[in-house]
Write a protein that holds these residues in place. Structure first.
Motif, PDB file in Angstrom:
ATOM      1  N   GLY A  97       0.824  -1.202   0.000  1.00 40.85           N
ATOM      2  CA  GLY A  97       0.000   0.000   0.000  1.00 40.85           C
ATOM      3  C   GLY A  97       0.853   1.244   0.000  1.00 40.85           C
ATOM      4  N   THR A  98       0.295   2.294  -0.516  1.00 43.85           N
ATOM      5  CA  THR A  98       0.976   3.579  -0.513  1.00 43.85           C
ATOM      6  C   THR A  98       0.635   4.319   0.772  1.00 43.85           C
ATOM      7  N   VAL A  99       1.642   4.886   1.421  1.00 42.19           N
ATOM      8  CA  VAL A  99       1.414   5.645   2.649  1.00 42.19           C
ATOM      9  C   VAL A  99       0.402   6.743   2.371  1.00 42.19           C
ATOM     10  N   GLY A 100      -0.596   6.810   3.198  1.00 37.70           N
ATOM     11  CA  GLY A 100      -1.648   7.787   2.998  1.00 37.70           C
ATOM     12  C   GLY A 100      -1.797   8.714   4.180  1.00 37.70           C
ATOM     13  N   ASN A 101      -2.719   9.669   4.060  1.00 34.32           N
ATOM     14  CA  ASN A 101      -2.962  10.587   5.169  1.00 34.32           C
ATOM     15  C   ASN A 101      -4.224  10.219   5.936  1.00 34.32           C
ATOM     16  N   GLY A 102      -4.941   9.196   5.515  1.00 37.26           N
ATOM     17  CA  GLY A 102      -6.111   8.729   6.242  1.00 37.26           C
ATOM     18  C   GLY A 102      -7.431   9.262   5.722  1.00 37.26           C
ATOM     19  N   CYS A 103      -7.366  10.265   4.868  1.00 39.62           N
ATOM     20  CA  CYS A 103      -8.630  10.873   4.419  1.00 39.62           C
ATOM     21  C   CYS A 103      -9.484   9.889   3.618  1.00 39.62           C
ATOM     22  N   SER A 104      -8.821   9.026   2.860  1.00 41.09           N
ATOM     23  CA  SER A 104      -9.608   8.073   2.076  1.00 41.09           C
ATOM     24  C   SER A 104     -10.338   7.102   2.994  1.00 41.09           C
ATOM     25  N   ASP A 105      -9.697   6.726   4.096  1.00 37.75           N
ATOM     26  CA  ASP A 105     -10.374   5.850   5.047  1.00 37.75           C
ATOM     27  C   ASP A 105     -11.528   6.569   5.739  1.00 37.75           C
ATOM     28  N   LEU A 106     -11.328   7.848   6.047  1.00 38.74           N
ATOM     29  CA  LEU A 106     -12.437   8.595   6.645  1.00 38.74           C
ATOM     30  C   LEU A 106     -13.609   8.682   5.678  1.00 38.74           C
ATOM     31  N   ALA A 107     -13.296   8.921   4.430  1.00 36.58           N
ATOM     32  CA  ALA A 107     -14.357   8.979   3.427  1.00 36.58           C
ATOM     33  C   ALA A 107     -15.063   7.626   3.309  1.00 36.58           C
ATOM     34  N   ASP A 119     -19.501   2.942  13.322  1.00 28.87           N
ATOM     35  CA  ASP A 119     -20.071   4.116  13.958  1.00 28.87           C
ATOM     36  C   ASP A 119     -18.971   5.144  14.204  1.00 28.87           C
ATOM     37  N   VAL A 120     -19.327   6.205  14.940  1.00 30.53           N
ATOM     38  CA  VAL A 120     -18.385   7.313  15.084  1.00 30.53           C
ATOM     39  C   VAL A 120     -17.146   6.887  15.874  1.00 30.53           C
ATOM     40  N   ARG A 121     -17.268   5.850  16.683  1.00 31.76           N
ATOM     41  CA  ARG A 121     -16.079   5.387  17.407  1.00 31.76           C
ATOM     42  C   ARG A 121     -15.045   4.836  16.430  1.00 31.76           C
ATOM     43  N   ASP A 122     -15.502   4.181  15.374  1.00 32.71           N
ATOM     44  CA  ASP A 122     -14.586   3.698  14.344  1.00 32.71           C
ATOM     45  C   ASP A 122     -13.997   4.866  13.568  1.00 32.71           C
ATOM     46  N   VAL A 123     -14.847   5.851  13.275  1.00 28.85           N
ATOM     47  CA  VAL A 123     -14.341   7.054  12.604  1.00 28.85           C
ATOM     48  C   VAL A 123     -13.257   7.706  13.453  1.00 28.85           C
ATOM     49  N   ALA A 124     -13.541   7.816  14.762  1.00 30.46           N
ATOM     50  CA  ALA A 124     -12.578   8.447  15.666  1.00 30.46           C
ATOM     51  C   ALA A 124     -11.297   7.628  15.767  1.00 30.46           C
ATOM     52  N   SER A 125     -11.428   6.313  15.710  1.00 34.62           N
ATOM     53  CA  SER A 125     -10.242   5.461  15.773  1.00 34.62           C
ATOM     54  C   SER A 125      -9.344   5.692  14.567  1.00 34.62           C
ATOM     55  N   ILE A 126      -9.966   5.869  13.410  1.00 35.96           N
ATOM     56  CA  ILE A 126      -9.195   6.199  12.208  1.00 35.96           C
ATOM     57  C   ILE A 126      -8.562   7.570  12.373  1.00 35.96           C
ATOM     58  N   ALA A 127      -9.379   8.518  12.810  1.00 35.41           N
ATOM     59  CA  ALA A 127      -8.933   9.908  12.875  1.00 35.41           C
ATOM     60  C   ALA A 127      -7.781  10.087  13.865  1.00 35.41           C
ATOM     61  N   ARG A 128      -7.806   9.343  14.961  1.00 36.45           N
ATOM     62  CA  ARG A 128      -6.762   9.502  15.971  1.00 36.45           C
ATOM     63  C   ARG A 128      -5.389   9.109  15.457  1.00 36.45           C
ATOM     64  N   ASN A 129      -5.368   8.259  14.449  1.00 38.83           N
ATOM     65  CA  ASN A 129      -4.093   7.799  13.913  1.00 38.83           C
ATOM     66  C   ASN A 129      -3.614   8.609  12.715  1.00 38.83           C
ATOM     67  N   MET A 130      -4.329   9.669  12.441  1.00 43.40           N
ATOM     68  CA  MET A 130      -3.893  10.587  11.384  1.00 43.40           C
ATOM     69  C   MET A 130      -3.083  11.712  12.009  1.00 43.40           C
ATOM     70  N   ALA A 131      -2.407  12.461  11.184  1.00 43.97           N
ATOM     71  CA  ALA A 131      -1.619  13.570  11.696  1.00 43.97           C
ATOM     72  C   ALA A 131      -2.550  14.682  12.141  1.00 43.97           C
ATOM     73  N   ALA A 132      -2.267  15.250  13.312  1.00 47.17           N
ATOM     74  CA  ALA A 132      -3.059  16.378  13.798  1.00 47.17           C
ATOM     75  C   ALA A 132      -3.003  17.496  12.770  1.00 47.17           C
ATOM     76  N   GLY A 133      -4.152  18.135  12.573  1.00 46.14           N
ATOM     77  CA  GLY A 133      -4.208  19.227  11.618  1.00 46.14           C
ATOM     78  C   GLY A 133      -4.548  18.795  10.212  1.00 46.14           C
ATOM     79  N   THR A 134      -4.605  17.480   9.952  1.00 48.41           N
ATOM     80  CA  THR A 134      -4.982  17.023   8.615  1.00 48.41           C
ATOM     81  C   THR A 134      -6.397  17.478   8.314  1.00 48.41           C
ATOM     82  N   ARG A 135      -6.583  17.988   7.123  1.00 48.19           N
ATOM     83  CA  ARG A 135      -7.927  18.423   6.721  1.00 48.19           C
ATOM     84  C   ARG A 135      -8.348  17.586   5.520  1.00 48.19           C
ATOM     85  N   CYS A 136      -9.525  17.037   5.641  1.00 53.47           N
ATOM     86  CA  CYS A 136     -10.046  16.195   4.571  1.00 53.47           C
ATOM     87  C   CYS A 136     -11.228  16.915   3.935  1.00 53.47           C
ATOM     88  N   SER A 137     -11.317  16.851   2.617  1.00 51.21           N
ATOM     89  CA  SER A 137     -12.437  17.523   1.962  1.00 51.21           C
ATOM     90  C   SER A 137     -13.715  16.727   2.144  1.00 51.21           C
TER      91      SER A 137
END
Lengths: 490, 205
Positions: free
Chosen positions: A434-444, A472-490
């Motif tokens: 896999g290519t290193v990502g910023n997590g936004c695709s997983d959030l989407a 649910d949102v706990r899974d979303v939060a679990s993904i989000a917590r492992n992203m870089a702080a300040g990452t903005r996803c469209s």
């Protein structure tokens, strides 16, 4: 021929009536698993190795396992589709010449067909139909339409094996078009067309130029002594793709040595498919693994990109594992003294928000559940730096310590599992990149799946971080917590 | 005349001091509250904005809820982030799925991004933009939260208390009567003005 009842006429209804027979056979498999005979253990394993692929369940698993499932009727039914003249009641099963890759056309019927491969300076054909009349009526005109000439001849015909529905037109093609006929040596005795043979006793995979086209050939005795499987590289929308031509698909109904050879051949085909990164299939008996359905899709809606015949490397490998288990099931039935370990197809899947510059996690699992306490190795493609981790009770291995930093969208991480062998199971190796990502695709992806539950179409297992069966949102939060702080996803 | 100032008696002083002490003492940790707040009434056909507000929160990282509303009197036009969670860092908000047939906005959610502390205190989580249906019957329309889950930065669940909200929509007859009354008042004011100036309003340039 016995036709199951059908609501409409035509090949579609007859072909889809297979589903009813498959369902009945699988029902037997489920209930029989409780009996735990070696045959049933392997039949159950074949089903588990299919994974979540109803197409493979309906075709490859059903046909490779038709004998141990006591479901040979589906093969018998298919013989009624073998129209060689274009006339008669089963003429509806003829398939017009159909382009399946940039340089490959299929000609034949819903029972068996041939593949015409265009090379730089001529044609190479796989298999030679049922008889001279068929190749004269269908194959020759197709070749002419595609450009057959003195300057662009049919250079060679590769025969998967020596049965009449595969070499029936070989003599005509050699006599009338000057084609070299290539056949495994163990099937060559008594053939009027005096084939060029390849040594069936040498069971190694090797490159071979046939009509100027590079083949990787692998003698795969079992269906017949001289069956030969091959891999060729073709072009699909300008991209090279390697495809498998299985040498012979059905097993002997009663010969233990032949079925044992078949099993060995399937295992070696698995090795070949993995080594050559095979992604597609071109099987002469197109009903066997669903290629008939793929051809109907091409005829109805055109060739897709990638072609419908590109199944994907994982799918082709998985199909071989299913075939292996079906072979083991049948051999166990014929020879009660045979005790074979179960092959388990394993899968690695990057978990949510992974790989990231600071965290890599994969889930290792198979049709029996998560792989627990197994070693997974992560490796950065460019630097070669590695990190190993053990899978936990949920099958997840995590490397939290950064050995980067790695660049989102640029760096690639490979996770691999070496496999394991025991008396009961052989856990097959697995790998994912896999290519290193910023997590936004997983959030989407989590946004799209939010609210879904296990078993529902929208549910995605790898996004269910807490494994509670709902996104649910706990899974979303679990993904989000492992992203870089300040990452903005469209 | 001297004005006598009566001072409170000692008991009153003591009780007042006790009250002040009670009010100024550090309160026992109270359950955070998620509430729907906003105007208490709206005219038929008018727009309305309600807020989902939070108070008493500590370390809020993510939340999810449904909003139930009176579909016979209101339509939800849109849902937007209220911005409170974003005060703690970048966040990922979803406005949920609006169903103006069943009266539910499902799966409104938001999460912070990154290994950051959650938001504390109170503020607006989401904004609910509505339209009061023009021909709706008068009465009280209820708005409430359901299926609420809240998590802190450790992704542990947080217990919250919920407060619903009601918006009054006047009866059509009462509304028309009110309009008529306003019109009458306006006409009366115009006649007074005419009598005092000797000119009709139309002649006033």
């Amino acid at each position: 021929m016995q036709h199951p009842s059908r609501r409409t006429t035509g090949p579609v209804a007859s072909l889809t009536s297979i589903a009813a027979l498959v369902g009945a056979a699988l029902a037997v498999a489920v209930t029989s698993a409780a009996a735990q005979s070696r045959t049933d253990i392997h039949r159950d394993a074949a089903t588990r190795n299919v994974g979540n692929d109803p197409f493979m369940l309906q075709y490859a698993r059903a046909f490779y396992c038709n004998l141990p499932d006591n479901n040979n009727q589906i093969v018998i039914n298919s013989r009624g589709w073998n129209n060689t003249t274009g006339t008669g009641a089963n003429a509806i099963y003829r398939i017009a010449p159909t382009q399946i890759f940039d340089d490959v056309w299929f000609v034949g019927n819903h029972y068996v067909g041939q593949y015409m491969i265009k090379t730089a300076d001529g044609f190479v054909q796989a298999d030679a139909a049922n008889n001279a009349n068929e190749v004269a009526t269908f194959n020759h005109p197709a070749l002419v339409q595609l450009g057959l000439s003195d300057a662009y001849p049919l250079k060679a015909v590769f025969l998967t094996h020596g049965h009449g529905d595969h070499d029936g037109g070989a003599a005509w093609l050699k006599t009338n078009l000057g084609a070299q006929i290539v056949l495994g040596s163990a099937d060559a005795a008594g053939k009027s067309y005096a084939p060029t043979t390849l040594d069936s006793a040498d069971l190694s995979m090797r490159p071979m130029s046939i009509g100027g086209k590079n083949f990787w050939v692998l003698p795969t005795p079992g269906h017949t002594p001289g069956s030969t499987s091959a891999v060729v590289e073709v072009m699909d929308h300008g991209k090279p793709v390697r495809v498998l031509m299985n040498g012979g698909q059905s097993m002997s109904s009663n010969s233990i040595p032949a079925v044992a050879s078949y099993l060995d051949s399937i295992e070696r085909t698995y090795v070949m498919v993995k080594a050559l990164n095979v992604e597609g299939v071109m099987t002469p008996h197109i009903y066997w693994d669903g290629e008939g359905e793929k051809l109907r899709q091409i005829l109805a809606t055109g060739r897709s990109n990638p072609s419908q015949h590109v199944y994907g490397h994982d799918s082709v490998v998985r199909q071989m594992v299913v075939a292996r288990e079906c072979s083991a099931a049948w051999l166990s039935r014929l020879d009660a003294t045979t005790v074979l370990p179960v092959w388990r197809y394993n899968r690695l899947e990057f978990q949510h928000a992974s790989p990231l510059p600071s965290r890599m996690a994969v889930k290792a699992s198979n049709g029996w559940g998560p792989l627990v306490n197994q070693t997974v190795t992560f490796q950065h493609a460019d630097s070669g730096a590695t990190c190993t981790a053990q899978t936990n009770a949920a099958g997840v291995a995590t490397c939290a310590s950064p050995f980067g930093p790695f660049r989102p969208g640029i760096d690639r991480i490979t996770a691999s599992y070496a496999g394991a062998a025991g008396s009961e199971f052989v856990d097959l190796p697995a790998m994912v990149a896999g290519t290193v990502g910023n997590g936004c695709s997983d959030l989407a992806a989590a946004r799209s799946a939010i609210g879904s539950r296990s078993g529902q179409a929208r549910y995605v297992d790898r996004l269910d971080a807490d494994g509670n069966g709902v996104i649910d949102v706990r899974d979303v939060a679990s993904i989000a917590r492992n992203m870089a702080a300040g990452t903005r996803c469209s | 005349m001297n004005k006598t100032i009566r001072l409170p008696g000692l008991p009153a002083i003591l009780s007042t001091a006790a009250l002040c002490a009670m009010l100024s003492a550090t309160p026992a940790s109270a359950t955070p509250i998620l509430a729907i707040t906003g105007p208490g009434s709206v005219q038929p056909g008018a727009a309305l904005q309600l807020s989902v507000t939070a108070s008493g929160l500590a370390d809020l990282y993510a939340y999810q809820f449904d909003i139930l509303f009176d579909v016979t009197r209101f339509n939800v036009d849109s849902v937007a982030s209220g911005g409170f969670l974003g005060t703690a860092g970048s966040s990922f908000f979803d406005a949920g799925l609006v169903d103006n047939t069943t009266g539910v906005v499902t799966l409104v959610f938001e999460s912070l991004i990154g290994p950051v502390p959650g938001a504390s205190g109170g503020g607006t989580l989401a904004l609910l933009n509505l339209s009061a249906l023009p021909g709706a019957a008068g009465g009280s329309a209820g708005f409430s939260l359901a299926n609420v889950t809240v998590y802190d930065a450790a992704l542990d669940p947080v217990n919250v208390a919920l407060q619903a909200h009601a918006v009054a929509v006047p009866e059509p007859s009462a509304w028309l009567l009110a309009l008529a009354g306003l019109a009458a008042l306006g006409a009366q004011a115009a006649r007074r003005s005419q009598r005092s100036t000797g000119r009709s309003p139309a002649s006033m340039a």
